[in-house]
Design an enzyme around this catalytic site. Sequence first.
Site, PDB file in Angstrom:
ATOM      1  N   HIS A 136     -28.244 -16.393  27.589  1.00 16.06           N
ATOM      2  CA  HIS A 136     -28.354 -15.560  28.788  1.00 16.06           C
ATOM      3  C   HIS A 136     -29.304 -14.399  28.462  1.00 16.06           C
ATOM      4  O   HIS A 136     -29.392 -13.986  27.305  1.00 16.06           O
ATOM      5  CB  HIS A 136     -26.950 -15.034  29.108  1.00 16.06           C
ATOM      6  N   ASP A 213     -21.636 -14.294  21.993  1.00 16.36           N
ATOM      7  CA  ASP A 213     -21.537 -13.912  23.401  1.00 16.36           C
ATOM      8  C   ASP A 213     -20.429 -14.775  24.012  1.00 16.36           C
ATOM      9  O   ASP A 213     -20.611 -15.978  24.222  1.00 16.36           O
ATOM     10  CB  ASP A 213     -22.896 -14.176  24.067  1.00 16.36           C
ATOM     11  N   GLN A 216     -18.765 -16.573  28.786  1.00 18.23           N
ATOM     12  CA  GLN A 216     -18.365 -17.785  29.511  1.00 18.23           C
ATOM     13  C   GLN A 216     -17.299 -18.596  28.776  1.00 18.23           C
ATOM     14  O   GLN A 216     -16.801 -19.585  29.321  1.00 18.23           O
ATOM     15  CB  GLN A 216     -19.584 -18.682  29.759  1.00 18.23           C
ATOM     16  N   LYS A 239     -15.029 -11.628  34.284  1.00 18.33           N
ATOM     17  CA  LYS A 239     -15.137 -13.093  34.240  1.00 18.33           C
ATOM     18  C   LYS A 239     -13.823 -13.752  33.821  1.00 18.33           C
ATOM     19  O   LYS A 239     -13.681 -14.966  33.883  1.00 18.33           O
ATOM     20  CB  LYS A 239     -16.264 -13.514  33.282  1.00 18.33           C
ATOM     21  N   CYS A 377     -30.035 -16.105  35.105  1.00 14.26           N
ATOM     22  CA  CYS A 377     -30.362 -15.177  34.004  1.00 14.26           C
ATOM     23  C   CYS A 377     -30.534 -15.926  32.693  1.00 14.26           C
ATOM     24  O   CYS A 377     -30.112 -15.454  31.627  1.00 14.26           O
ATOM     25  CB  CYS A 377     -29.303 -14.090  33.844  1.00 14.26           C
TER      26      CYS A 377
HETATM   27  C1  LIG Z   1     -23.382 -16.232  28.834  1.00 16.10           C
HETATM   28  C2  LIG Z   1     -23.408 -14.878  29.449  1.00 16.10           C
HETATM   29  N1  LIG Z   1     -23.674 -13.819  28.684  1.00 16.10           N
HETATM   30  C3  LIG Z   1     -23.694 -12.576  29.178  1.00 16.10           C
HETATM   31  C4  LIG Z   1     -23.475 -12.332  30.504  1.00 16.10           C
HETATM   32  C5  LIG Z   1     -23.512 -10.933  31.010  1.00 16.10           C
HETATM   33  O1  LIG Z   1     -22.243 -10.524  31.407  1.00 16.10           O
HETATM   34  P1  LIG Z   1     -22.038  -9.139  32.160  1.00 16.10           P
HETATM   35  O2  LIG Z   1     -23.009  -9.157  33.303  1.00 16.10           O
HETATM   36  O3  LIG Z   1     -20.614  -9.163  32.587  1.00 16.10           O
HETATM   37  O4  LIG Z   1     -22.351  -8.064  31.182  1.00 16.10           O
HETATM   38  C6  LIG Z   1     -23.219 -13.395  31.362  1.00 16.10           C
HETATM   39  C7  LIG Z   1     -23.034 -13.168  32.808  1.00 16.10           C
HETATM   40  O5  LIG Z   1     -23.213 -14.035  33.615  1.00 16.10           O
HETATM   41  C8  LIG Z   1     -23.179 -14.707  30.816  1.00 16.10           C
HETATM   42  O6  LIG Z   1     -22.931 -15.754  31.583  1.00 16.10           O
END
Ligand SMILES: Cc1ncc(COP(=O)(O)O)c(C=O)c1O
Length: 419
Positions: A136, A213, A216, A239, A377
């Site tokens: 992401h 990370d 998800q 999430k 993203c």
């Molecule tokens: C794999 C992954 N990493 C990071 C993020 C960023 O999360 P946040 O916007 O809650 O900081 C997302 C959000 O969709 C994501 O799917």
Amino acid sequence: MNAPSSAVTAAPRAPALDVARLRAEFPILSQVVHGKPLAYLDSAATSQKPRAVIDAVTRYYEHDNANVHRGVYQLAERSTALFDGARAKVARFIGAEPREVVLVRGTTEGINLVAQTYGRANVGPDDEILLTEMEHHSNIVPWQMLAGEKGARLVVVPVDDRGALRMDELERRIGPRTKLVAVTHVSNALGTVNPVKRIVAVAHARGVPVLVDGAQATPHLRVDVRDLGCDFYAFSGHKIFGPTGIGVLYGKAARLEQMPPWQGGGDMILSVTFERTLYNSLPYKFEAGTPDMAGAVGLGATVDWLERLDWAAVHAHEQDLLEYGTRRLQEIPGLRLVGTAPEKAGVLSFVLDGVHPHDVGTILDREGIAVRAGHHCAQPVMKRFGVPATVRASLALYNTRGEIDALVAGLHRVREMFR
Ligand SMILES: Cc1ncc(COP(=O)(O)O)c(C=O)c1O
């Protein structure tokens, strides 16, 4: 006592999840959109919230709101106890110590914190940060910014045609200049579940720390950071059926101790003079300013709620939805799934011949179906699969086969309109 032989040979089956009862806990799900029952298939973007979480946040504002760690009156003590209690719940939930749980705004902020503290202190010219092709933007851009500042570079591990990580390439690309491996646990664009424990073992064998990370993964898997062995693990409250604006950066205590603070301000200090500041102990050293107290209390309630779930049943239900959805979508002429790795969680990403994903999303909305259309993203992985965007139906524990049927019917309608 010996078990009867029939009990020994019968494969244990996960008990069925009572999805109707579960759904009734989510007030938002019972609404009608454009005259159709809402089918919410965008939980990877943000999940919906159960009543228990909504009530905990409301109760906090109605009864307990006061700033934490500073008042001597009863309300402040109550608020502080709730806030610290929430951190302790999160720590227990992921197998960490409370001082290893830094409360942040979300995954993005957690990763930026590591880039700006661990990264700035440890990454220098010609050093390397190892990422994967499926990251992401939140796990790309902070490292790119750091690399630009320090004269370091990003090294990217490719994925195969199904969207699984090339472990052979990962092993090959960790070198003497690698300062960190930063990898997603589950891909938001493909649904791929990465073998994080193996990745950690490979990286640690070469003395390289690992950031995961977990944005998800945490909605679908029970995560134990000690078992994974990673150095950092970041995830977002919103999430995992919790409030927005609150998230977690787990860091091994020994790592966090060595890292300089990030932002300066109240609460992260022990004492301040104009000459110098003594920083607070963990985790407060990384939490400058008034925190998101209501968010933290809501996150604590979220953990309580998650701990009451039968996770074996949740997992079985979600895998059933994923398999059912994969099969049904593959029956649609002209539909191509993007991301078919053997290990997947929660995501059905696809393109439909001759129809732009945004048009698909807009037409599905008229049927009450909420999906995401775009690059999610994750533009580098879109490029890898030769598409600018996909339609993404993302699943959560409250989704049903009926909602997938509605999605499939909606997609047939899209095809008819574009014939
Ligand atoms: C794999 C992954 N990493 C990071 C993020 C960023 O999360 P946040 O916007 O809650 O900081 C997302 C959000 O969709 C994501 O799917």
